[in-house]
Write an enzyme that holds these catalytic residues in place. Structure first.
Site, PDB file in Angstrom:
ATOM      1  N   CYS A 162       0.862  -1.184   0.000  1.00 49.84           N
ATOM      2  CA  CYS A 162       0.000   0.000   0.000  1.00 49.84           C
ATOM      3  C   CYS A 162       0.906   1.244   0.000  1.00 49.84           C
ATOM      4  O   CYS A 162       1.787   1.360   0.851  1.00 49.84           O
ATOM      5  CB  CYS A 162      -0.900  -0.011   1.228  1.00 49.84           C
ATOM      6  SG  CYS A 162      -1.928   1.442   1.327  1.00 49.84           S
ATOM      7  N   LYS A 174       1.893  -9.232  -3.342  1.00 48.33           N
ATOM      8  CA  LYS A 174       1.599  -8.078  -4.206  1.00 48.33           C
ATOM      9  C   LYS A 174       2.632  -6.980  -3.978  1.00 48.33           C
ATOM     10  O   LYS A 174       2.806  -6.494  -2.859  1.00 48.33           O
ATOM     11  CB  LYS A 174       0.188  -7.552  -3.913  1.00 48.33           C
ATOM     12  CG  LYS A 174      -0.244  -6.452  -4.864  1.00 48.33           C
ATOM     13  CD  LYS A 174      -1.724  -6.192  -4.743  1.00 48.33           C
ATOM     14  CE  LYS A 174      -2.203  -5.155  -5.737  1.00 48.33           C
ATOM     15  NZ  LYS A 174      -3.638  -4.913  -5.611  1.00 48.33           N
ATOM     16  N   GLY A 188      -2.928  -3.269 -13.189  1.00 48.34           N
ATOM     17  CA  GLY A 188      -2.593  -1.848 -13.324  1.00 48.34           C
ATOM     18  C   GLY A 188      -3.187  -1.292 -14.608  1.00 48.34           C
ATOM     19  O   GLY A 188      -2.616  -1.482 -15.684  1.00 48.34           O
ATOM     20  N   SER A 213      -9.474  -0.545 -11.156  1.00 46.59           N
ATOM     21  CA  SER A 213     -10.241   0.645 -11.563  1.00 46.59           C
ATOM     22  C   SER A 213     -11.159   0.372 -12.741  1.00 46.59           C
ATOM     23  O   SER A 213     -12.187   1.031 -12.899  1.00 46.59           O
ATOM     24  CB  SER A 213      -9.292   1.773 -11.976  1.00 46.59           C
ATOM     25  OG  SER A 213      -8.453   2.108 -10.924  1.00 46.59           O
TER      26      SER A 213
HETATM   27  C1  SIN Z   1      -6.337   1.568   0.782  1.00 51.05           C
HETATM   28  O1  SIN Z   1      -7.182   0.894   1.382  1.00 51.05           O
HETATM   29  O2  SIN Z   1      -6.011   2.691   1.169  1.00 51.05           O
HETATM   30  C2  SIN Z   1      -5.682   1.039  -0.463  1.00 51.05           C
HETATM   31  C3  SIN Z   1      -5.012  -0.248  -0.223  1.00 51.05           C
HETATM   32  C4  SIN Z   1      -3.794  -0.473  -1.067  1.00 51.05           C
HETATM   33  O3  SIN Z   1      -3.462   0.354  -1.939  1.00 51.05           O
HETATM   34  O4  SIN Z   1      -3.112  -1.473  -0.865  1.00 51.05           O
END
Ligand code: SIN
Length: 300
Positions: A128, A161, A239, A262
């Site tokens: 993240c 990831k 992505g 997205s």
């Molecule tokens: C988030 O919940 O802020 C995004 C999580 C991520 O980008 O891994």
């Protein structure tokens, strides 16, 4: 007749598209819905040991080339979430549990609880771009420790990831694989920000967020290409994938499956649209299966 099914780290997928970890992964019902809409597998929202309320709004902003989000990893915590796994599995596709934590012990505990709940595989979110938990994926040592500990504790496949917010993504991919990762998912979002010029302030409450969408596709394809050369485990590309042509690009770079994040803003029909496009492409080009094009761009 072409075949779209793929096997990744022992997981059988009827087609190579997966729902990426994100907002739709927070409940069993939503995950079931996405699976029934045609995804080959679904990944949960990142689940932590304790519930997390996430950041205050605004947590997401649309920009010209995609979205920037900083949700703050909100989730109900693993003890609540385990009840959702069986519902998610009714969708008929493998369910992959995204795990987040700040310490090795947290990752292991969540992983064990999800495994006991019947999850098919795990995806360790060490990437993240705007939370402390995400710093793990920028450190080869921490990544190694967490992957090694989770692999030593569970018997289901472990995906890791990765973040593109590093100098050399192959360094982290290699340590993850040395620690036992069964597959690599690449990439998480790219650290970004957006300033509202009328008020002269960053829009997101957290200031920084992660950019997703078409803008990051070339970065993600490059990362998959580099990782394919560096390690010998399957790669899941993610992505900015919005259409089947994007997915083909990822396969040719070296991905064995792809995740849609997205892109679901277009609607859940995106899974069937992409699989149909892939099927037609393979057929027209004389290929029999997805693996025929995996890594093709390396053979020139
Ligand atoms: C988030 O919940 O802020 C995004 C999580 C991520 O980008 O891994």
């Amino acid at each position: 007749m072409v075949s779209l099914s793929v096997d990744i780290a022992g997981i059988h997928l009827r087609n190579p598209t997966m729902l990426a970890s994100g907002v739709l992964g927070i409940s069993g019902k939503l995950l079931r819905k996405v699976a029934m809409a045609g995804a080959g597998a679904v990944v949960t929202k990142s689940i932590s040991l304790h519930p997390r309320s996430g950041y205050l709004n605004p947590t997401i902003v649309k920009v010209d080339c995609g979205f920037i989000n900083a949700m703050g990893l909100p989730n109900p915590g693993v003890d609540y979430f385990v009840k959702e796994v069986a519902i998610a599995k009714e969708g008929g596709a493998p369910v992959i549990g995204s795990v987040v934590g700040e310490q090795v012990e947290e990752f292991v505990e969540v992983a064990l609880k999800l495994e006991k709940a019947g999850i098919d595989a795990l995806e360790l979110n060490v990437s993240c771009p705007h939370a402390r938990a995400g710093l793990i994926g920028q450190s080869p040592e921490l990544t190694y420790q967490i992957v090694k500990a989770v692999k030593g504790a569970v018997n289901i496949p472990v995906f890791v990831k990765l973040t593109p917010n590093v100098t050399d993504i192959t360094e982290i991919a290699k340590v993850a694989v040395d620690a036992g990762a069964d597959a690599i998912t690449a990439i998480n979002t790219v650290k970004a920000m957006y300033i509202n010029i009328e008020i002269g302030k960053p829009v997101l409450n957290n200031v920084f967020g992660g950019l997703s969408g078409p803008a990051i596709k070339p970065i993600a394809v490059r990362c998959v290409y580099e990782i394919y050369r560096a390690v010998n485990v399957p790669i899941v590309g993610v992505g900015g994938i919005c259409k089947w042509q994007d997915a083909v690009e990822f396969f040719m770079a070296g991905a064995s499956a792809v995740q849609i994040g997205s892109g679901i803003a277009k609607g859940l029909s995106i899974f069937r649209e992409i699989t149909k496009g892939l099927e037609d492409f393979l057929e027209k080009s004389g290929y029999k299966r997805i693996s025929d094009i995996v890594g093709l761009a390396h053979k020139v």
